[in-house]
Design a protein around this motif. Structure first.
Motif, PDB file in Angstrom:
ATOM      1  N   PHE A 163       0.853  -1.185   0.000  1.00 32.19           N
ATOM      2  CA  PHE A 163       0.000   0.000   0.000  1.00 32.19           C
ATOM      3  C   PHE A 163       0.885   1.230   0.000  1.00 32.19           C
ATOM      4  CE2 PHE A 163      -2.502  -3.247   2.258  1.00 32.19           C
ATOM      5  CZ  PHE A 163      -3.633  -3.280   1.449  1.00 32.19           C
ATOM      6  N   GLY A 164       0.555   2.196  -0.831  1.00 27.95           N
ATOM      7  CA  GLY A 164       1.293   3.444  -0.885  1.00 27.95           C
ATOM      8  C   GLY A 164       0.360   4.624  -0.724  1.00 27.95           C
ATOM      9  N   SER A 165       0.594   5.420   0.302  1.00 30.89           N
ATOM     10  CA  SER A 165      -0.248   6.588   0.564  1.00 30.89           C
ATOM     11  C   SER A 165       0.397   7.356   1.715  1.00 30.89           C
ATOM     12  CB  SER A 165      -1.679   6.151   0.918  1.00 30.89           C
ATOM     13  OG  SER A 165      -2.532   7.260   1.059  1.00 30.89           O
ATOM     14  N   VAL A 166      -0.411   8.116   2.460  1.00 36.43           N
ATOM     15  CA  VAL A 166       0.080   8.749   3.686  1.00 36.43           C
ATOM     16  C   VAL A 166       0.120   7.691   4.779  1.00 36.43           C
ATOM     17  CG1 VAL A 166      -0.775  11.023   3.025  1.00 36.43           C
ATOM     18  CG2 VAL A 166      -2.245   9.490   4.344  1.00 36.43           C
ATOM     19  N   GLU A 167       0.880   7.947   5.827  1.00 35.08           N
ATOM     20  CA  GLU A 167       1.119   6.959   6.870  1.00 35.08           C
ATOM     21  C   GLU A 167      -0.184   6.401   7.451  1.00 35.08           C
ATOM     22  OE1 GLU A 167       2.430   4.356   9.478  1.00 35.08           O
ATOM     23  OE2 GLU A 167       3.803   5.417   8.146  1.00 35.08           O
ATOM     24  N   GLU A 168      -1.132   7.261   7.783  1.00 35.03           N
ATOM     25  CA  GLU A 168      -2.362   6.817   8.431  1.00 35.03           C
ATOM     26  C   GLU A 168      -3.147   5.868   7.527  1.00 35.03           C
ATOM     27  OE1 GLU A 168      -1.375   9.892   8.048  1.00 35.03           O
ATOM     28  OE2 GLU A 168      -1.012  10.653  10.077  1.00 35.03           O
ATOM     29  N   ALA A 169      -3.228   6.199   6.240  1.00 36.72           N
ATOM     30  CA  ALA A 169      -3.980   5.359   5.309  1.00 36.72           C
ATOM     31  C   ALA A 169      -3.300   4.011   5.112  1.00 36.72           C
ATOM     32  CB  ALA A 169      -4.141   6.076   3.973  1.00 36.72           C
ATOM     33  N   VAL A 170      -1.978   4.005   5.042  1.00 32.62           N
ATOM     34  CA  VAL A 170      -1.246   2.750   4.876  1.00 32.62           C
ATOM     35  C   VAL A 170      -1.466   1.840   6.075  1.00 32.62           C
ATOM     36  CG1 VAL A 170       1.065   1.734   4.755  1.00 32.62           C
ATOM     37  CG2 VAL A 170       0.481   3.686   3.298  1.00 32.62           C
ATOM     38  N   ALA A 171      -1.367   2.401   7.265  1.00 34.63           N
ATOM     39  CA  ALA A 171      -1.560   1.604   8.478  1.00 34.63           C
ATOM     40  C   ALA A 171      -2.975   1.040   8.552  1.00 34.63           C
ATOM     41  CB  ALA A 171      -1.256   2.458   9.706  1.00 34.63           C
ATOM     42  N   GLU A 172      -3.960   1.870   8.202  1.00 33.53           N
ATOM     43  CA  GLU A 172      -5.352   1.428   8.265  1.00 33.53           C
ATOM     44  C   GLU A 172      -5.628   0.318   7.255  1.00 33.53           C
ATOM     45  OE1 GLU A 172      -9.503   1.198   7.120  1.00 33.53           O
ATOM     46  OE2 GLU A 172      -7.966   2.172   5.892  1.00 33.53           O
ATOM     47  N   GLN A 173      -5.094   0.463   6.040  1.00 32.92           N
ATOM     48  CA  GLN A 173      -5.313  -0.570   5.032  1.00 32.92           C
ATOM     49  C   GLN A 173      -4.569  -1.857   5.386  1.00 32.92           C
ATOM     50  OE1 GLN A 173      -6.016   0.653   0.787  1.00 32.92           O
ATOM     51  NE2 GLN A 173      -4.666   2.336   1.387  1.00 32.92           N
ATOM     52  N   GLY A 174      -3.397  -1.720   5.979  1.00 32.37           N
ATOM     53  CA  GLY A 174      -2.670  -2.906   6.414  1.00 32.37           C
ATOM     54  C   GLY A 174      -3.431  -3.697   7.464  1.00 32.37           C
ATOM     55  N   ALA A 175      -4.061  -2.996   8.398  1.00 35.60           N
ATOM     56  CA  ALA A 175      -4.850  -3.678   9.434  1.00 35.60           C
ATOM     57  C   ALA A 175      -6.029  -4.430   8.815  1.00 35.60           C
ATOM     58  CB  ALA A 175      -5.338  -2.658  10.456  1.00 35.60           C
ATOM     59  N   ARG A 176      -6.656  -3.833   7.822  1.00 35.24           N
ATOM     60  CA  ARG A 176      -7.774  -4.504   7.150  1.00 35.24           C
ATOM     61  C   ARG A 176      -7.291  -5.707   6.347  1.00 35.24           C
ATOM     62  NH1 ARG A 176     -10.254   0.231   3.917  1.00 35.24           N
ATOM     63  NH2 ARG A 176     -11.586  -1.430   3.050  1.00 35.24           N
ATOM     64  N   LEU A 177      -6.112  -5.589   5.738  1.00 38.55           N
ATOM     65  CA  LEU A 177      -5.548  -6.731   5.024  1.00 38.55           C
ATOM     66  C   LEU A 177      -5.262  -7.882   5.985  1.00 38.55           C
ATOM     67  CD1 LEU A 177      -4.274  -8.002   2.433  1.00 38.55           C
ATOM     68  CD2 LEU A 177      -2.101  -7.002   3.198  1.00 38.55           C
ATOM     69  N   GLU A 178      -4.743  -7.568   7.154  1.00 39.06           N
ATOM     70  CA  GLU A 178      -4.453  -8.616   8.139  1.00 39.06           C
ATOM     71  C   GLU A 178      -5.717  -9.379   8.513  1.00 39.06           C
ATOM     72  OE1 GLU A 178      -2.547  -6.474  11.250  1.00 39.06           O
ATOM     73  OE2 GLU A 178      -0.645  -6.241  10.162  1.00 39.06           O
ATOM     74  N   ALA A 179      -6.834  -8.662   8.618  1.00 40.16           N
ATOM     75  CA  ALA A 179      -8.102  -9.325   8.920  1.00 40.16           C
ATOM     76  C   ALA A 179      -8.544 -10.225   7.770  1.00 40.16           C
ATOM     77  CB  ALA A 179      -9.182  -8.278   9.208  1.00 40.16           C
ATOM     78  N   LEU A 180      -8.381  -9.770   6.536  1.00 39.79           N
ATOM     79  CA  LEU A 180      -8.721 -10.604   5.385  1.00 39.79           C
ATOM     80  C   LEU A 180      -7.832 -11.837   5.334  1.00 39.79           C
ATOM     81  CD1 LEU A 180      -9.233  -7.907   2.559  1.00 39.79           C
ATOM     82  CD2 LEU A 180     -10.995  -9.161   3.826  1.00 39.79           C
ATOM     83  N   ALA A 181      -6.556 -11.671   5.684  1.00 38.28           N
ATOM     84  CA  ALA A 181      -5.628 -12.806   5.683  1.00 38.28           C
ATOM     85  C   ALA A 181      -6.073 -13.866   6.693  1.00 38.28           C
ATOM     86  CB  ALA A 181      -4.216 -12.330   5.995  1.00 38.28           C
TER      87      ALA A 181
END
Length: 433
Positions: A266-284
């Protein structure tokens, strides 16, 4: 331009300078040209091509030389046109996110220039830094970033090129003269220089993200990988890269071991990257996988995917919905290669595209594998292209694969329009064009 009254080599030296014409020391894919000519301007390219056409010589355009094994072996070779001397930035428009450059500029040099102002050209095939931009366009090269940004067909706005007879022609942005009826920039992408010699490119840039972070999601099997990719595609997540890696690819990239993994960036501002990473972890977790942040992953990935001497590289196109059966077919075919042979598989999982690198495979075994995979993806109208490999393999099996007669007829008509005498890279493209 006639060469009557003097030798061709003297005429070439008069155009580009004696120090930029030399006898060819090595064959190109088994065919030995007579000379290597290294122009430094568009005007020199035009005059050299006019001389070659007048003398009936075939011309092989070359940038970094990274993809000379793509396609069929050339039918003949008169001279190699070394374009690395055309390496200038012509017009830079940061506010418009566009730039015009000469085709011999490397992608790495462009990245260094753009990085200081937080802009980039998001194109990242293996070994991209040392490859010329003209070569990337001519071979339609792409990497993991295509998952978000598309390919050079989407990023190339305009071209200035020289036709086989030496006529300078434009198409797309900054048009002065163009070929009526054709979307010229798109025609040039992937044409292997068979329609014209690319000299100048106008490119669309993108703002570079403030932060890019990569999660490696290890999964138990291909079905879980397919489920994860589908879940990401159906979500509001905006990944910049979604790349599949099998166990051999994970070892080659020094990544955490596993049977199979999907690298998601994910590439964006720090907050957006962290938020999308957390959602990806849930999908995983939902598909039985585990996500881990992996720093500096893409540098290792890029280095591991550059083809080595004697390796065979296949590009397999399938469908995202057929990720699991296509991967099973690839692994089954690789497993049948015999002792001492092996392979690794990666791919743009979001688009159903795979890159297969074979090592230690005998020519006959590799040819059988290509045929097997073409049969496996035929029901979904997929394809298998031999993107790199020894000449013997590309003589044994058509590197492009079967082409519908109506498509081949259209390709022949386009070739006849741009290069009726077959001067440029003869024989290398689809159908022996």
């Amino acid at each position: 331009m006639s060469v009557a009254g003097g030798t061709l080599v003297a005429a070439l030296a008069e155009v580009v300078g004696a120090d930029r014409v030399r006898a060819a020391a090595e064959p190109v894919d088994g065919v030995r040209p007579r000379w290597v000519v290294a122009p430094t301007t568009v005007e020199q390219v035009a005059r050299v091509l006019a001389l070659a056409a007048d003398a009936g010589l075939a011309v092989i355009p070359r940038g970094s030389g990274s993809a000379l094994g793509l396609g069929r072996p050339p039918a003949r070779a008169g001279l190699v046109l070394d374009l690395r001397g055309l390496d200038r930035v012509l017009e830079d428009r940061p506010d418009d996110l566009t730039i015009s450059v000469e085709a011999g500029l490397t992608a790495g040099a462009l990245a260094a220039r753009l990085g200081a102002r937080r802009q980039w050209l998001p194109v990242d095939p293996p070994g991209w830094r040392r490859r010329t931009l003209g070569g990337l366009v001519a071979t339609a090269a792409a990497g993991p970033l295509r998952a978000r940004y598309g390919t050079l067909r989407d990023l190339l706005l305009g071209v200035r090129f020289v036709q086989a007879d030496g006529v300078v022609t434009w198409g797309g942005a900054r048009v002065v003269k163009s070929v009526s009826g054709y979307d010229v920039p798109k025609l040039m992408v992937g044409a292997l220089g068979t329609l014209g010699v690319l000299c100048e490119l106008t490119l669309r840039l993108h703002p570079a993200p403030d932060v890019e972070r990569t999660w490696l999601v290890t999964v138990p099997d291909a079905e879980a990988a397919a489920a994860l990719v589908a879940a990401v595609a159906d979500s509001t997540l905006e990944p910049s890269r979604v790349e599949l890696l099998d166990a051999a690819a994970l070892r080659a990239t020094a990544a955490p071991a596993g049977a199979l993994a999907v690298a998601v960036a994910f590439g964006s501002v720090e907050e957006a990257v962290a938020e999308q990473g957390a959602r990806l972890e849930a999908l995983a977790r939902a598909v039985g996988g585990a996500a881990t942040v992996v720093p500096d992953f893409w540098e290792r990935y890029d280095a591991a995917l550059v083809a080595g001497e004697g390796e065979v590289v296949l590009h397999v196109a399938s469908l995202p919905s057929h990720l699991a059966p296509t991967l099973a077919a690839i692994h089954g075919a690789v497993g049948a290669l015999g002792p001492g042979a092996g392979g690794l598989v990666t791919g743009c999982a979001r688009l159903g595209l795979f890159r297969v690198v074979l090592t230690g495979a005998e020519v006959e075994a590799a040819a059988r594998l290509v045929t097997t995979l073409r049969e496996a993806v035929a029901p979904v109208e997929g394809s298998v292209i031999v993107h790199a490999g020894p000449r013997a393999l590309r003589e044994r099996v058509d590197p492009w694969g079967p082409v519908a007669p109506e498509v081949l007829a259209l390709l022949r008509a386009v070739k006849a329009t741009f290069d009726p005498a077959g001067v440029l890279n003869p024989g290398r493209f689809v159908g022996g064009l």
